[in-house]
Design a protein around this motif. Sequence first.
Motif, PDB file in Angstrom:
ATOM      1  N   TRP A   2       0.854  -1.127   0.162  1.00  0.00           N
ATOM      2  CA  TRP A   2       0.082  -0.076   0.022  1.00  0.00           C
ATOM      3  C   TRP A   2       0.876   1.294   0.165  1.00  0.00           C
ATOM      4  O   TRP A   2       1.839   1.321   0.803  1.00  0.00           O
ATOM      5  N   ARG A   3       0.489   2.213  -0.817  1.00  0.00           N
ATOM      6  CA  ARG A   3       1.276   3.389  -1.017  1.00  0.00           C
ATOM      7  C   ARG A   3       0.358   4.669  -0.396  1.00  0.00           C
ATOM      8  O   ARG A   3      -0.572   4.831  -0.883  1.00  0.00           O
ATOM      9  N   SER A   4       0.766   5.169   0.904  1.00  0.00           N
ATOM     10  CA  SER A   4       0.043   6.468   1.343  1.00  0.00           C
ATOM     11  C   SER A   4      -0.144   7.540   0.305  1.00  0.00           C
ATOM     12  O   SER A   4       0.703   7.952  -0.437  1.00  0.00           O
ATOM     13  N   PRO A   5      -1.466   7.703  -0.077  1.00  0.00           N
ATOM     14  CA  PRO A   5      -1.676   8.904  -0.789  1.00  0.00           C
ATOM     15  C   PRO A   5      -1.227  10.433  -0.384  1.00  0.00           C
ATOM     16  O   PRO A   5      -0.536  11.110  -1.320  1.00  0.00           O
ATOM     17  N   ARG A   6      -1.028  10.655   0.820  1.00  0.00           N
ATOM     18  CA  ARG A   6      -0.642  11.723   1.279  1.00  0.00           C
ATOM     19  C   ARG A   6       1.103  11.868   1.559  1.00  0.00           C
ATOM     20  O   ARG A   6       1.654  12.716   1.067  1.00  0.00           O
ATOM     21  N   LEU A   7       1.485  10.795   1.926  1.00  0.00           N
ATOM     22  CA  LEU A   7       2.870  10.772   2.337  1.00  0.00           C
ATOM     23  C   LEU A   7       3.766  10.253   1.253  1.00  0.00           C
ATOM     24  O   LEU A   7       4.793  10.334   1.123  1.00  0.00           O
ATOM     25  N   GLY A   8       3.279   9.426   0.288  1.00  0.00           N
ATOM     26  CA  GLY A   8       3.893   8.508  -0.799  1.00  0.00           C
ATOM     27  C   GLY A   8       4.872   7.607  -0.338  1.00  0.00           C
ATOM     28  O   GLY A   8       5.474   6.895  -1.205  1.00  0.00           O
ATOM     29  N   ILE A   9       4.689   7.074   0.907  1.00  0.00           N
ATOM     30  CA  ILE A   9       5.555   5.937   1.488  1.00  0.00           C
ATOM     31  C   ILE A   9       4.697   4.765   1.203  1.00  0.00           C
ATOM     32  O   ILE A   9       3.587   4.656   1.134  1.00  0.00           O
ATOM     33  N   GLU A  10       5.578   3.457   1.185  1.00  0.00           N
ATOM     34  CA  GLU A  10       5.006   2.209   0.917  1.00  0.00           C
ATOM     35  C   GLU A  10       5.050   1.310   1.949  1.00  0.00           C
ATOM     36  O   GLU A  10       6.112   1.241   2.814  1.00  0.00           O
ATOM     37  N   PHE A  11       4.114   0.423   2.206  1.00  0.00           N
ATOM     38  CA  PHE A  11       4.123  -0.447   3.429  1.00  0.00           C
ATOM     39  C   PHE A  11       4.172  -1.937   2.775  1.00  0.00           C
ATOM     40  O   PHE A  11       3.369  -2.025   1.864  1.00  0.00           O
ATOM     41  N   VAL A  12       5.188  -2.707   3.228  1.00  0.00           N
ATOM     42  CA  VAL A  12       5.263  -3.812   2.760  1.00  0.00           C
ATOM     43  C   VAL A  12       5.349  -4.979   3.964  1.00  0.00           C
ATOM     44  O   VAL A  12       6.287  -4.835   4.715  1.00  0.00           O
ATOM     45  N   LEU A  13       4.536  -5.953   3.895  1.00  0.00           N
ATOM     46  CA  LEU A  13       4.169  -6.888   4.953  1.00  0.00           C
ATOM     47  C   LEU A  13       5.579  -7.999   4.659  1.00  0.00           C
ATOM     48  O   LEU A  13       5.328  -8.993   3.744  1.00  0.00           O
TER      49      LEU A  13
END
Length: 255
Positions: free
Chosen positions: A153-164
Amino acid sequence: MALSVEPTIHYPDSDGQPMADNTRQFRWIVLLKENLECLFANDPNVFVAGDLLWYPVEGRPDIRVAPDVMVIFGRPKGDRGSYQQWLEAGITPQVVFEILSPGNRLTEMVKKLQFYDRHGVEEYYIYDPDLQELSILVRTPQGLDTVEMIDHWRSPRLGIEFVLGEDDLEVYYPDGRRFLTTIELAQQIKEAQQRAEQEAFRAQQETQRAEQEALRAQQETQRAEQEALRAEQETQRADRLAAYLRSQGIDPEQI
């Protein structure tokens, strides 16, 4: 008749609660807060805070919450004792993070969700580092709603990505760099310094070799010039000798 004086409303800077219940929770709070600070270091109008009390309503110090981490776009950086929204152009924190610990209760988390929903948070991230469970809620016309596909998932506001990952959650900058702990960052800086020192040493060696080659070339040139000078001197001596022999009536070519 004496004028009545309205009592001053006090907005405490602390709710008396600890920032974290254990080292793992604290480590995640620091990881997110410090890396988000780095992400927006060059933007003077993004304020990142950790464990800072947020008062959304003037005159109601009882309405408050202290997100583990929150990001506010449109507000200047700087120190604050608390985030009093009416003094901050009425801007709501757009992104909040909560890192769970065994002490977090369901009722508490429900209240926080209701608080963030009611006061306009756009993105709400909840991470349980013990269970490695990430929950993401984003604002829709109906309010905060759960994101089903959270991996990558990529944060719409922050642009950061979360990888499990298999062992832990990993968070990445928009350019693909992973969020680093302070120790990892220090090690990375140390390795970069070592590489720079090695490159500087190799460059110095190359410079020395080039200087040595230039010196050898200069010496070869000097030797060649000396040989040419000796050859010219020999030619001059031979010419003088030939001239002398001719003056004596002797043909040097017949000798």
